[in-house]
Write a protein that holds these residues in place. Structure first.
Motif, PDB file in Angstrom:
ATOM      1  N   ALA A   1       0.813  -1.218   0.000  1.00  0.00           N
ATOM      2  CA  ALA A   1       0.000   0.000   0.000  1.00  0.00           C
ATOM      3  C   ALA A   1       0.849   1.272   0.000  1.00  0.00           C
TER       4      ALA A   1
ATOM      5  N   GLY B   1       2.742   1.502  -3.318  1.00  0.00           N
ATOM      6  CA  GLY B   1       1.873   1.904  -4.418  1.00  0.00           C
ATOM      7  C   GLY B   1       1.534   3.384  -4.355  1.00  0.00           C
ATOM      8  N   MET B   2       1.322   3.886  -3.137  1.00  0.00           N
ATOM      9  CA  MET B   2       1.018   5.305  -2.974  1.00  0.00           C
ATOM     10  C   MET B   2       2.202   6.165  -3.395  1.00  0.00           C
TER      11      MET B   2
ATOM     12  N   GLY C   1       0.961   2.365 -10.020  1.00  0.00           N
ATOM     13  CA  GLY C   1       0.713   2.543  -8.594  1.00  0.00           C
ATOM     14  C   GLY C   1      -0.656   2.057  -8.183  1.00  0.00           C
ATOM     15  N   MET C   2      -1.681   2.361  -8.973  1.00  0.00           N
ATOM     16  CA  MET C   2      -3.037   1.911  -8.655  1.00  0.00           C
ATOM     17  C   MET C   2      -3.143   0.390  -8.700  1.00  0.00           C
TER      18      MET C   2
ATOM     19  N   ILE D   1      -1.819  -0.860  -5.398  1.00  0.00           N
ATOM     20  CA  ILE D   1      -2.730  -0.550  -4.295  1.00  0.00           C
ATOM     21  C   ILE D   1      -3.975  -1.430  -4.352  1.00  0.00           C
ATOM     22  N   GLU D   2      -4.527  -1.621  -5.529  1.00  0.00           N
ATOM     23  CA  GLU D   2      -5.720  -2.474  -5.660  1.00  0.00           C
ATOM     24  C   GLU D   2      -5.406  -3.920  -5.291  1.00  0.00           C
TER      25      GLU D   2
ATOM     26  N   ALA E   1      -3.161  -4.787  -3.080  1.00  0.00           N
ATOM     27  CA  ALA E   1      -3.041  -4.780  -1.619  1.00  0.00           C
ATOM     28  C   ALA E   1      -4.418  -4.848  -0.968  1.00  0.00           C
TER      29      ALA E   1
ATOM     30  N   VAL F   1      -4.729   0.202   4.582  1.00  0.00           N
ATOM     31  CA  VAL F   1      -4.762  -0.184   3.171  1.00  0.00           C
ATOM     32  C   VAL F   1      -5.989   0.417   2.489  1.00  0.00           C
TER      33      VAL F   1
ATOM     34  N   VAL G   1      -5.500   4.143   1.910  1.00  0.00           N
ATOM     35  CA  VAL G   1      -4.633   4.371   0.754  1.00  0.00           C
ATOM     36  C   VAL G   1      -5.420   4.172  -0.533  1.00  0.00           C
ATOM     37  N   LEU G   2      -6.258   3.113  -0.584  1.00  0.00           N
ATOM     38  CA  LEU G   2      -7.065   2.877  -1.776  1.00  0.00           C
ATOM     39  C   LEU G   2      -8.016   4.050  -2.011  1.00  0.00           C
TER      40      LEU G   2
ATOM     41  N   SER H   1      -5.961   7.309  -3.069  1.00  0.00           N
ATOM     42  CA  SER H   1      -5.400   7.176  -4.418  1.00  0.00           C
ATOM     43  C   SER H   1      -6.505   7.195  -5.474  1.00  0.00           C
TER      44      SER H   1
END
Length: 509
Positions: free
Chosen positions: A344, A347-348, A360-361, A364-365, A367, A377, A380-381, A384
């Motif tokens: 997370a 990715g951020m 990056g997305m 995060i997705e 995660a 997490v 962050v999702l 973002s």
């Protein structure tokens, strides 16, 4: 020999607790088996005679050799076989036994910090209703599964825990029997169609409650109620456990240079949300990286420190903070083995610092899919997605994050994110509501002040806007529109530009 953990093959044997761990699975040994395994381990792979083993396990007692055979057979069953089908305890004809893989002096233990071990005990049924037994067992099994998604602690398996259903033992004895640092215990009461479940987190060494909560619901939708409890317990236990481990390290090992302890001290400093503490945290993390250059936890927090510094517009630490931040992120992702708590922030950093919106997305997705019960997490999702995706979807993620852990300090990210969405949509009163709630959680989060200043300025409340601007300048000296803009994603530049215009109206240059 001291009762320090002994490593052999894929196992960690703890003579003091009489446990054998392999990965996240911890098994309890009997007293005789523990004495025998200790004797074999101390031989360093050499053969131990049957007489020496019997003297170790039955000192001063005359026993039949068959007793030794039974104990060895039990240990073989517990340890299983290696990848080539061989028993870990080898019979040496006419001589004795030896370990297949012994802890040679140069053997390196498994990499990474020593993680705390958690056991979720079977819940007590206080209603004496047999149906409640099944429900309680289902809740515990689901909680164990959900907690197993977190990588910052290990969870003892359901089968091991359910093998000891007695609730009579002292909590400290239960922890010792299971080899657990922390225990989750609970009870269930049923009155007609209503259920009440109480849950507690208890350190194994003293039995005092660290965290407790209660859940009430009905049997109309029993599975939804079960999911609600599982989600809440899993998401709220992680910060309670993390705080307990940080406090323990700061108290018991305040000057330790082990990477894990340095990392915990840095984590505490990062949580202060100040430019000065951020520099101190970064310095500690560099010390930890000297000890363990590829430790993914340390790398991820170094990423977090540098990414947050850049995003807030604070003065840089070095000549190439952005380059080092992205380098740490790539190294952490390479070594993280799919840990969502590491993915997370990395990715951020790719989104916020590296402006790699697609890559990056994706991180995060992934995660969030790996652990949808982690508040951080999900924050962050949501944030973002606010920068790179659909605003309605971003708000749903942020609202879910708040449901996961309504008392966790990390919820400031979700509240400030919702306030940002409200500023973008021109709902300035709603922005002030959410930014005000965030401020009550942490008065040192720069982005909260951005929303308070901007929303007040758009509403024409310049006196309030300037008061918050003065406070922002106190916690972030040298803050400017250019610095803030440089640290923010620009896939949809109007989303941050709307906030920046409000800051400009209040007098920030």
């Amino acid at each position: 020999m001291a009762d320090d953990p002994i490593h052999f093959g894929p196992f960690t044997f703890d003579p003091g607790r009489m446990t054998v761990a392999r990965g996240g699975e911890v098994s309890q040994l009997g007293n005789r088996a523990a004495l025998l395994l200790k004797c074999l381990a101390e031989a360093g792979g050499g053969t131990v005679s049957k007489e020496a083993l019997m003297n170790a396990a039955w000192p001063g007692v005359a026993v039949e050799e068959g007793n030794l055979t039974v104990q060895i057979a039990g240990m073989r069953k517990l340890l299983g076989q290696d990848g080539e089908g061989r028993d870990w305890i080898v019979t040496v004809p006419r001589a004795g036994y030896r370990l297949l893989a012994a802890p040679a002096a140069d053997r390196v233990p498994e990499p990474g910090p020593r993680m705390p071990v958690l056991a979720v005990l079977p819940f007590r049924n206080l209603s004496r209703d047999a149906d409640a037994d099944y429900f309680a067992d289902g809740v515990v099994a689901d909680i164990i599964t959900a907690l197993s998604r977190f990588r910052s602690f290990r969870v003892i398996s359901r089968n091991t825990v359910f093998a000891r259903r007695s609730h009579d033992a002292d909590i400290r004895q239960a922890a010792a029997d299971l080899g657990a640092d922390y225990l989750v215990e609970g009870d269930i009461r049923r009155a007609g169609e209503r259920l009440r479940i109480s849950v507690r987190l208890v350190p194994g060494h003293d039995g005092f409650t660290l965290w407790a909560d209660r859940f009430d619901g009905t049997l109309e939708d029993v599975f939804a109620f079960q999911d609600q409890i599982t989600e809440a317990v899993a998401s709220r236990l992680r910060p309670a456990l993390e705080q307990a481990e940080t406090t323990r390290s700061l108290r018991d090992r305040p000057k330790s240079f082990a990477a894990y302890d340095v990392y915990l001290r840095a984590l505490w400093l990062i949580g202060e949300e100040s430019a000065v503490a951020n520099v101190e945290a970064h310095a500690l993390l560099l010390q930890a990286l000297e000890l363990e250059p590829n430790n993914p936890n340390v790398l991820a927090h170094a990423v977090w420190a540098l990414e947050h510094r850049n995003a807030m517009g604070w003065p840089p630490i070095g000549n190439d903070d952005i380059g080092r931040c992205l380098d740490y992120a790539r190294r952490a992702l390479e070594h993280c083995a799919g840990d969502p708590r590491i993915m997370a922030p990395c990715g951020m950093a790719l989104v916020q610092t590296g402006k790699d919106y697609v890559g990056g997305m994706q991180v995060i997705e992934a995660a969030a899919a790996a652990n949808p019960n982690d508040l951080y997490v999900m924050c962050v999702l949501g944030v973002s997605t606010l920068h790179c995706g659909d605003l309605d979807e971003a708000q749903l993620h942020l609202e879910r994050a708040l449901r996961l852990a309504p008392q966790d300090p990390d919820r400031r990210f979700a509240m400030t994110g919702i306030a940002h969405i409200a500023v973008i949509r021109g709902d300035y009163e709603q922005a002030l509501y959410w930014a005000g709630r965030s401020l009550s959680v942490n008065a040192h989060f720069d982005a909260t002040y951005w929303m308070l200043i901007s929303a007040n300025a758009y509403l024409g409340r310049m006196e309030e806007a300037k008061l918050y601007l003065d406070r922002l300048r106190e916690i972030a000296p040298g803050v400017s529109l250019a610095r803030i803009k440089a640290g923010q994603p620009a896939r949809y530049p109007e989303r941050i530009d709307t906030v920046l215009e409000g800051l400009r109206l209040a007098g920030l240059q």
